[in-house]
Design an enzyme around this catalytic site. Structure first.
Site, PDB file in Angstrom:
ATOM      1  N   ASP A  16       2.033  -0.856   0.695  1.00 36.46           N
ATOM      2  CA  ASP A  16       1.380  -1.529   1.824  1.00 36.46           C
ATOM      3  C   ASP A  16       2.454  -1.794   2.872  1.00 36.46           C
ATOM      4  O   ASP A  16       3.654  -1.665   2.602  1.00 36.46           O
ATOM      5  CB  ASP A  16       0.752  -2.849   1.338  1.00 36.46           C
ATOM      6  CG  ASP A  16       0.087  -3.618   2.480  1.00 36.46           C
ATOM      7  OD1 ASP A  16      -0.540  -2.975   3.337  1.00 36.46           O
ATOM      8  OD2 ASP A  16       0.208  -4.856   2.526  1.00 36.46           O
ATOM      9  N   SER A  17       2.012  -2.250   4.053  1.00 36.46           N
ATOM     10  CA  SER A  17       2.967  -2.614   5.096  1.00 36.46           C
ATOM     11  C   SER A  17       3.728  -3.893   4.729  1.00 36.46           C
ATOM     12  O   SER A  17       4.775  -4.158   5.308  1.00 36.46           O
ATOM     13  CB  SER A  17       2.215  -2.823   6.405  1.00 36.46           C
ATOM     14  OG  SER A  17       1.159  -3.738   6.221  1.00 36.46           O
ATOM     15  N   CYS A  79      -2.895  -0.324   1.855  1.00 40.71           N
ATOM     16  CA  CYS A  79      -3.045  -0.772   3.242  1.00 40.71           C
ATOM     17  C   CYS A  79      -4.214  -0.030   3.908  1.00 40.71           C
ATOM     18  O   CYS A  79      -4.269   1.210   3.868  1.00 40.71           O
ATOM     19  CB  CYS A  79      -1.743  -0.445   3.973  1.00 40.71           C
ATOM     20  SG  CYS A  79      -1.792  -0.788   5.723  1.00 40.71           S
ATOM     21  N   GLU A 158      -0.567 -14.970   6.993  1.00 42.02           N
ATOM     22  CA  GLU A 158       0.884 -14.975   6.702  1.00 42.02           C
ATOM     23  C   GLU A 158       1.462 -16.381   6.859  1.00 42.02           C
ATOM     24  O   GLU A 158       2.428 -16.745   6.204  1.00 42.02           O
ATOM     25  CB  GLU A 158       1.607 -13.998   7.631  1.00 42.02           C
ATOM     26  CG  GLU A 158       1.132 -12.585   7.455  1.00 42.02           C
ATOM     27  CD  GLU A 158       2.183 -11.633   6.932  1.00 42.02           C
ATOM     28  OE1 GLU A 158       3.373 -11.927   7.065  1.00 42.02           O
ATOM     29  OE2 GLU A 158       1.789 -10.589   6.382  1.00 42.02           O
ATOM     30  N   CYS A 190      -9.177  -5.110   5.564  1.00 36.16           N
ATOM     31  CA  CYS A 190      -7.752  -5.366   5.748  1.00 36.16           C
ATOM     32  C   CYS A 190      -7.249  -6.132   4.525  1.00 36.16           C
ATOM     33  O   CYS A 190      -7.957  -7.004   4.003  1.00 36.16           O
ATOM     34  CB  CYS A 190      -7.543  -6.200   7.014  1.00 36.16           C
ATOM     35  SG  CYS A 190      -5.840  -6.745   7.243  1.00 36.16           S
ATOM     36  N   HIS A 192      -5.255  -8.505   4.108  1.00 38.90           N
ATOM     37  CA  HIS A 192      -5.073  -9.957   4.186  1.00 38.90           C
ATOM     38  C   HIS A 192      -6.377 -10.748   4.150  1.00 38.90           C
ATOM     39  O   HIS A 192      -6.386 -11.922   3.813  1.00 38.90           O
ATOM     40  CB  HIS A 192      -4.349 -10.323   5.485  1.00 38.90           C
ATOM     41  CG  HIS A 192      -2.904  -9.955   5.500  1.00 38.90           C
ATOM     42  ND1 HIS A 192      -2.473  -8.671   5.311  1.00 38.90           N
ATOM     43  CD2 HIS A 192      -1.791 -10.718   5.684  1.00 38.90           C
ATOM     44  CE1 HIS A 192      -1.159  -8.641   5.392  1.00 38.90           C
ATOM     45  NE2 HIS A 192      -0.713  -9.871   5.617  1.00 38.90           N
TER      46      HIS A 192
HETATM   47  N1  DGL Z   1      -1.936  -4.030   5.521  1.00 39.41           N
HETATM   48  C1  DGL Z   1      -2.598  -3.978   6.799  1.00 39.41           C
HETATM   49  C2  DGL Z   1      -4.025  -3.454   6.613  1.00 39.41           C
HETATM   50  O1  DGL Z   1      -4.631  -3.594   5.564  1.00 39.41           O
HETATM   51  C3  DGL Z   1      -2.620  -5.344   7.477  1.00 39.41           C
HETATM   52  C4  DGL Z   1      -1.265  -5.823   7.954  1.00 39.41           C
HETATM   53  C5  DGL Z   1      -0.650  -4.902   8.982  1.00 39.41           C
HETATM   54  O2  DGL Z   1      -1.136  -4.839  10.128  1.00 39.41           O
HETATM   55  O3  DGL Z   1       0.304  -4.237   8.629  1.00 39.41           O
HETATM   56  O4  DGL Z   1      -4.556  -2.886   7.523  1.00 39.41           O
END
Ligand code: DGL
Length: 271
Positions: A16-17, A79, A158, A190, A192
């Site tokens: 993931d990011s 992600c 976050e 997403c 989060h």
């Molecule tokens: N992990 C990203 C997503 O699910 C969210 C956080 C980001 O923008 O990197 O799209």
């Protein structure tokens, strides 16, 4: 004693990011507690949601190659943005099975809706890609999709602002138009957003189904492993965590996404 490596006890690679994909890792570890897992959080480059397809695909390619070097038996793009932008490109160059999170969530939503009106919320990148709509339409092209980017949700989570008046107001501002469309299902597109689920429910009410695709993704991972005869039958699972920056911060915030204590996080250069 170290377990002898076989085809099936190789780890599953998840990336993931940043921290968010740990919600997917958590669902995978609950469904398949014996599987060894490696997680990579690209904390040096987060957020992906506001970046271009080209740059996100470059990051996703480097991470996938890193995971393959670590002998993973499959890769899960946890992600949403990277799944939307990069899954097709990665499938062409990565030699192990690879899946994203969009398909499982789309199918789950399409199976849930009664009035065929679904809302999709996600980052700017995910919403611009229309990846969810395309998958939903493949399943049933009579379903109407309404989508909305909610860029403030990621920083709220976050910061740990998962509930409270300000968060409720922000959710209401983003979601009221979707609710007015009389949707009966909403996809949390997403990583989060599952942490905002109870506050979203409070704002939009109990009648709208909220689809959090982490469990559906975990099931899709299991099905793929069964199909390829790659399931790990027994033994204790090991978890490894890698990030591209800030291992201490990852350890502290990551616990809340994973729902378990993270002991060691290694920082690696993948550039
Ligand atoms: N992990 C990203 C997503 O699910 C969210 C956080 C980001 O923008 O990197 O799209």
């Amino acid at each position: 004693m170290q377990e002898k490596q076989t085809k099936n006890n190789r780890p599953i690679g998840i990336f993931d990011s940043g921290f968010g994909g740990l919600t997917v890792m958590s669902a995978i570890s609950k469904l398949m507690p014996k599987e060894n897992l490696i997680y990579f959080g690209d904390t040096a480059h987060v957020p992906y949601g506001s970046k271009s397809k080209k740059i996100v695909t470059e990051f996703a390619t480097k991470i996938s190659k890193f995971l393959v070097k670590n002998n993973v038996k499959m890769i899960v793009i946890a992600c949403n943005t990277a799944s939307a932008f990069s899954l097709d490109a990665l499938k062409k160059i990565i030699k192990v099975p690879i899946i994203g999170v969009i398909k499982a969530g789309s199918i789950m939503a399409a199976q849930n809706t009664k009035n065929k009106k679904i809302a999709v919320i996600g980052t700017e990148g995910t919403i611009k890609s229309s990846a969810y709509e395309k998958e939903i339409k493949k399943y049933d092209n009579k379903i109407r999709c309404y989508s909305k980017a909610c860029p403030l949700f990621v920083p709220l989570v976050e910061e740990g602002w998962n509930n409270g008046k300000i968060t409720e107001d922000i959710i209401n501002i983003y979601l009221k138009d979707l609710v007015n469309k009389k949707i009966d299902t909403i996809i949390l597109g997403c990583t989060h957003y599952p942490l905002l689920k109870s506050t979203i429910k409070k704002v939009i009410g109990n009648k709208i189904n909220i689809i959090d695709s982490a469990n559906a993704v975990a099931l899709a991972v299991k099905n793929l492993l069964v199909e390829k005869d790659l399931l790990k039958g027994d033994g204790k699972a090991t978890y490894k965590f890698y990030v591209s920056d800030g291992p201490e911060k990852f350890k502290n915030i990551g616990n809340k996404f994973l729902g378990k204590k993270i002991l060691t996080v290694n920082k690696v250069e993948i550039d």
